[in-house]
Scaffold this motif. Structure first.
Motif, PDB file in Angstrom:
ATOM      1  N   THR A  45       0.866  -1.192   0.000  1.00  0.00           N
ATOM      2  CA  THR A  45       0.000   0.000   0.000  1.00  0.00           C
ATOM      3  C   THR A  45       0.897   1.236   0.000  1.00  0.00           C
ATOM      4  N   PRO A  46       1.638   1.462  -1.099  1.00  0.00           N
ATOM      5  CA  PRO A  46       2.674   2.486  -1.122  1.00  0.00           C
ATOM      6  C   PRO A  46       2.167   3.879  -0.730  1.00  0.00           C
ATOM      7  N   TYR A  47       2.943   4.531   0.128  1.00  0.00           N
ATOM      8  CA  TYR A  47       2.699   5.902   0.595  1.00  0.00           C
ATOM      9  C   TYR A  47       1.496   6.008   1.521  1.00  0.00           C
ATOM     10  N   CYS A  48       1.026   4.898   2.051  1.00  0.00           N
ATOM     11  CA  CYS A  48      -0.030   4.923   3.066  1.00  0.00           C
ATOM     12  C   CYS A  48       0.501   4.341   4.374  1.00  0.00           C
ATOM     13  N   HIS A  49       1.291   5.012   5.171  1.00  0.00           N
ATOM     14  CA  HIS A  49       1.688   6.387   4.932  1.00  0.00           C
ATOM     15  C   HIS A  49       3.138   6.517   4.511  1.00  0.00           C
ATOM     16  N   SER A  50       3.845   5.402   4.258  1.00  0.00           N
ATOM     17  CA  SER A  50       5.254   5.448   3.891  1.00  0.00           C
ATOM     18  C   SER A  50       5.459   4.720   2.567  1.00  0.00           C
ATOM     19  N   GLU A  60      -4.940  13.469   8.200  1.00  0.00           N
ATOM     20  CA  GLU A  60      -3.620  13.978   8.575  1.00  0.00           C
ATOM     21  C   GLU A  60      -2.484  13.122   8.019  1.00  0.00           C
ATOM     22  N   TYR A  61      -2.669  11.794   7.911  1.00  0.00           N
ATOM     23  CA  TYR A  61      -1.534  10.906   7.643  1.00  0.00           C
ATOM     24  C   TYR A  61      -1.536  10.245   6.272  1.00  0.00           C
ATOM     25  N   MET A  62      -2.645  10.234   5.561  1.00  0.00           N
ATOM     26  CA  MET A  62      -2.635   9.694   4.205  1.00  0.00           C
ATOM     27  C   MET A  62      -2.308  10.837   3.232  1.00  0.00           C
ATOM     28  N   PRO A  63      -1.411  10.605   2.252  1.00  0.00           N
ATOM     29  CA  PRO A  63      -0.902  11.717   1.445  1.00  0.00           C
ATOM     30  C   PRO A  63      -1.904  12.343   0.490  1.00  0.00           C
ATOM     31  N   SER A  64      -2.794  11.529  -0.077  1.00  0.00           N
ATOM     32  CA  SER A  64      -3.787  12.082  -0.995  1.00  0.00           C
ATOM     33  C   SER A  64      -4.919  11.079  -1.185  1.00  0.00           C
ATOM     34  N   LYS A  65      -6.024  11.580  -1.664  1.00  0.00           N
ATOM     35  CA  LYS A  65      -7.193  10.732  -1.906  1.00  0.00           C
ATOM     36  C   LYS A  65      -6.890   9.658  -2.944  1.00  0.00           C
ATOM     37  N   ASP A  66      -6.169  10.033  -4.001  1.00  0.00           N
ATOM     38  CA  ASP A  66      -5.871   9.083  -5.079  1.00  0.00           C
ATOM     39  C   ASP A  66      -5.021   7.922  -4.580  1.00  0.00           C
ATOM     40  N   ILE A  67      -3.974   8.253  -3.828  1.00  0.00           N
ATOM     41  CA  ILE A  67      -3.072   7.213  -3.313  1.00  0.00           C
ATOM     42  C   ILE A  67      -3.799   6.315  -2.314  1.00  0.00           C
ATOM     43  N   PHE A  68      -4.604   6.925  -1.455  1.00  0.00           N
ATOM     44  CA  PHE A  68      -5.350   6.167  -0.457  1.00  0.00           C
ATOM     45  C   PHE A  68      -6.360   5.236  -1.122  1.00  0.00           C
ATOM     46  N   ASN A  69      -7.043   5.720  -2.162  1.00  0.00           N
ATOM     47  CA  ASN A  69      -8.032   4.885  -2.857  1.00  0.00           C
ATOM     48  C   ASN A  69      -7.384   3.708  -3.589  1.00  0.00           C
ATOM     49  N   TYR A  70      -6.131   3.901  -4.031  1.00  0.00           N
ATOM     50  CA  TYR A  70      -5.403   2.783  -4.659  1.00  0.00           C
ATOM     51  C   TYR A  70      -5.243   1.645  -3.651  1.00  0.00           C
ATOM     52  N   ALA A  71      -4.876   1.993  -2.420  1.00  0.00           N
ATOM     53  CA  ALA A  71      -4.713   0.975  -1.374  1.00  0.00           C
ATOM     54  C   ALA A  71      -6.057   0.343  -1.014  1.00  0.00           C
ATOM     55  N   LEU A  72      -7.089   1.172  -0.887  1.00  0.00           N
ATOM     56  CA  LEU A  72      -8.420   0.653  -0.546  1.00  0.00           C
ATOM     57  C   LEU A  72      -8.943  -0.283  -1.634  1.00  0.00           C
ATOM     58  N   GLY A  73      -8.603   0.024  -2.893  1.00  0.00           N
ATOM     59  CA  GLY A  73      -9.037  -0.820  -4.005  1.00  0.00           C
ATOM     60  C   GLY A  73      -8.479  -2.231  -3.897  1.00  0.00           C
ATOM     61  N   LYS A  74      -7.251  -2.355  -3.416  1.00  0.00           N
ATOM     62  CA  LYS A  74      -6.657  -3.681  -3.199  1.00  0.00           C
ATOM     63  C   LYS A  74      -7.344  -4.397  -2.032  1.00  0.00           C
ATOM     64  N   ILE A  75      -7.561  -3.646  -0.960  1.00  0.00           N
ATOM     65  CA  ILE A  75      -8.083  -4.242   0.269  1.00  0.00           C
ATOM     66  C   ILE A  75      -9.514  -4.742   0.097  1.00  0.00           C
ATOM     67  N   GLU A  76     -10.357  -3.997  -0.622  1.00  0.00           N
ATOM     68  CA  GLU A  76     -11.768  -4.368  -0.710  1.00  0.00           C
ATOM     69  C   GLU A  76     -12.001  -5.642  -1.532  1.00  0.00           C
ATOM     70  N   LYS A  77     -10.977  -6.108  -2.227  1.00  0.00           N
ATOM     71  CA  LYS A  77     -11.100  -7.363  -2.968  1.00  0.00           C
ATOM     72  C   LYS A  77     -10.949  -8.585  -2.063  1.00  0.00           C
ATOM     73  N   LEU A  78     -10.460  -8.372  -0.842  1.00  0.00           N
ATOM     74  CA  LEU A  78     -10.258  -9.478   0.098  1.00  0.00           C
ATOM     75  C   LEU A  78     -11.558  -9.849   0.806  1.00  0.00           C
ATOM     76  N   ASP A  79     -11.657 -11.089   1.222  1.00  0.00           N
ATOM     77  CA  ASP A  79     -12.771 -11.549   2.073  1.00  0.00           C
ATOM     78  C   ASP A  79     -12.314 -11.371   3.523  1.00  0.00           C
ATOM     79  N   ILE A  80     -12.790 -10.323   4.187  1.00  0.00           N
ATOM     80  CA  ILE A  80     -12.260  -9.947   5.505  1.00  0.00           C
ATOM     81  C   ILE A  80     -13.331 -10.147   6.587  1.00  0.00           C
ATOM     82  N   GLU A  81     -12.954 -10.855   7.631  1.00  0.00           N
ATOM     83  CA  GLU A  81     -13.818 -11.014   8.795  1.00  0.00           C
ATOM     84  C   GLU A  81     -13.519  -9.964   9.869  1.00  0.00           C
ATOM     85  N   LEU A  82     -12.256  -9.550   9.946  1.00  0.00           N
ATOM     86  CA  LEU A  82     -11.850  -8.648  11.026  1.00  0.00           C
ATOM     87  C   LEU A  82     -10.661  -7.812  10.556  1.00  0.00           C
TER      88      LEU A  82
END
Length: 506
Positions: free
Chosen positions: A141-146, A191-213
């Protein structure tokens, strides 16, 4: 804090997975380490700083000996997550202890004086599999936050250890998040995520997972029922660079200015395109004229001879047949030249293998040297083949040979020797053409391939022949065309040598 949980002890959040942190008074971040029990290959995640060290170690020891820990995962390099590692290393006391992190992070966390070896996830296909078969998957998840940030996913329990993502700032901390958690997470991510675009890139990866917790490093643990809505709300969150109103306004103004300039550039490009098309047509006509000049002169001469001998009744059938054959060859060449240039200015071209000696023979037929004054020394490898357009290659050779022929006629030279050699190496097919016609003036040697450069009278040349020849070899055939003067043993300039090199693709 939740009244239903005893957070003074380790808290099991999933099978074999435990929270081993503590509540820090007056600390809105609440940093959380986690432990995965896996025999003597257990895994400690984001162990924290020296503020939590004693409490974290105490809780771990209630679950397993410190020496059972083989892996320490560091999702980023900040001290609130990694500062306690050197002291924890001493307690674990294992030579095979591995620090699991990204290669862009290992460069930084070593400054804590960590002694253990590194398991860099990006060099292990973003996966860790222990000898027991326990597996963790890592998503960068590059640049979220490093730059080297990542999250860890345990596919059996479907727990996501999310590092800084989904963290929250909480004055009154709850172990588990509720439906209002977004407002706590919002403050942290703005405060800690660099931009909406970069953050949404990471969220796009995460939402494809089947997550219980979701087990973040900060804030509260998030149960399945809140995850999808939280991700949707996060996607619409302005954060980092976008949160400052002045910057946001300036950014929007800049985007609008860029759009305006883009429209102007498109309009200018369209105008330039039209101008370049007209220039291409002019250049094509100039090149056709250059290539046609010699065959037209030969045809005209042949017709004049036929007419003169016909008037004098000296014309034989054999001579008529010979002249007609020569004229036919020139007409065919002129027709092929038209096709050649149409092909050159068209993106669609049919390439094929051709023999260099065949192209050379065709070029010599077109150029038609006077063999009374010109001797040809030709040496070639009959196996030399090139993948490309034979007519383009012939055009290049004819341009070089025609220039020599023009020079012979202008200077009325005799005893001319033209040496043509075809060589084949593992890397190149090379055709060289050398003459003894006095060479090229030194001041002209660097200009002969320039467009419209010519030393001839305008009635004899446009200066485009060698320019277009170089374009064909170097742009279309990815080869090299060069020229140099040649000298005798007394260092006297005797002639010029042209070299065509094309890659051997056989």
């Amino acid at each position: 804090m939740s009244s239903t949980l005893n957070t003074s002890e380790a808290v099991q959040i999933a099978p074999s997975i435990y929270w081993v942190g503590m509540q820090l008074k007056n600390d809105p971040f609440q940093c959380h380490p986690y432990l995965i029990k896996n025999g003597n290959e257990s895994i400690l995640i984001d162990p924290g700083s020296m503020l939590e060290f004693d409490e974290t170690v105490r809780k771990i020891k209630t679950l397993l000996p410190m020496s059972d820990i083989k892996y320490i995962i560091l999702h980023h390099q900040d001290p609130d997550l990694a500062a306690a590692v050197p002291e924890i290393e001493k307690l674990i006391n294992r030579d095979d202890l591995l620090i699991v992190t990204h290669s862009r992070m290992s460069l930084l966390v070593k400054h804590y004086l960590i002694q253990s070896s590194y398991y860099e996830i990006d060099k292990h296909e973003n996966t860790l599999v222990t000898s027991t078969g326990f597996k963790l998957d890592f998503l960068t998840t590059p640049y979220c936050h490093s730059p080297g940030a990542f999250v860890s996913y345990e596919p059996t329990s479907k727990v996501l250890f999310s590092g800084d993502i989904f963290g929250g700032i909480e004055e009154s901390w709850d172990f588990y998040a509720d439906e209002s958690y977004f407002f706590k997470a919002k403050l942290f991510h703005q405060e800690y995520m660099p931009s909406k675009d970069i953050f949404n890139y990471a969220l796009g990866k995460i939402e494809k997972l089947d997550i219980e917790l979701i087990a973040p490093q900060h804030g509260s643990i998030i149960e399945k029922r809140y995850i999808q809505k939280l991700i949707e709300d996060m996607k619409n969150l302005d954060c980092g660079l976008y949160i400052e109103q002045k910057y946001n306004r300036e950014l929007l103004d800049t985007i609008e200015e860029l759009r305006r300039k883009e429209a102007e550039l498109k309009e200018r490009d369209l105008l330039l395109f039209e101008q370049s098309k007209r220039a291409e047509i002019g250049e094509m006509m100039g090149n056709i004229a250059h290539q046609w000049r010699q065959p037209l002169a030969i045809i005209n001469t042949s017709l004049a001879i036929l007419q003169e001998k016909n008037r004098a009744n000296f014309l034989t059938k054999e001579e008529i047949a010979d002249k007609l054959e020569k004229m036919e060859k020139r007409v065919i060449y002129m027709s092929e030249t038209i096709e050649d240039f149409m092909s050159y200015y068209s993106p669609e071209k049919e390439k094929s293998w051709f023999r260099v000696d065949d192209a050379l023979k065709k070029s010599l037929e077109i150029t038609h040297f006077d063999h009374k004054s010109v001797k040809l020394d030709i040496r070639f490898d009959a196996t030399s083949k090139i993948f490309g357009l034979i007519n383009e290659y012939v055009q290049v050779v004819v341009s070089i040979l025609s220039n020599i022929n023009d020079l012979i006629r202008i200077q009325k030279r005799t005893n001319v020797l033209i040496t043509i050699v075809v060589q084949k190496t593992q890397e190149f097919i090379t055709l060289s053409i050398a003459d003894n016609c006095g060479g090229i003036k030194d001041e002209n040697l660097t200009k002969i391939f320039d467009p419209y450069f010519t030393t001839k009278h305008k009635s004899m040349g446009t200066g485009l022949g060698l320019h277009i020849a170089k374009m064909i070899i170097e742009s279309n055939m990815k080869g090299f065309l060069s020229a140099k003067n040649i000298y005798n043993e007394k260092n006297e300039k005797i002639g010029a040598k042209f070299t065509i090199k094309v890659k051997n693709e056989e």
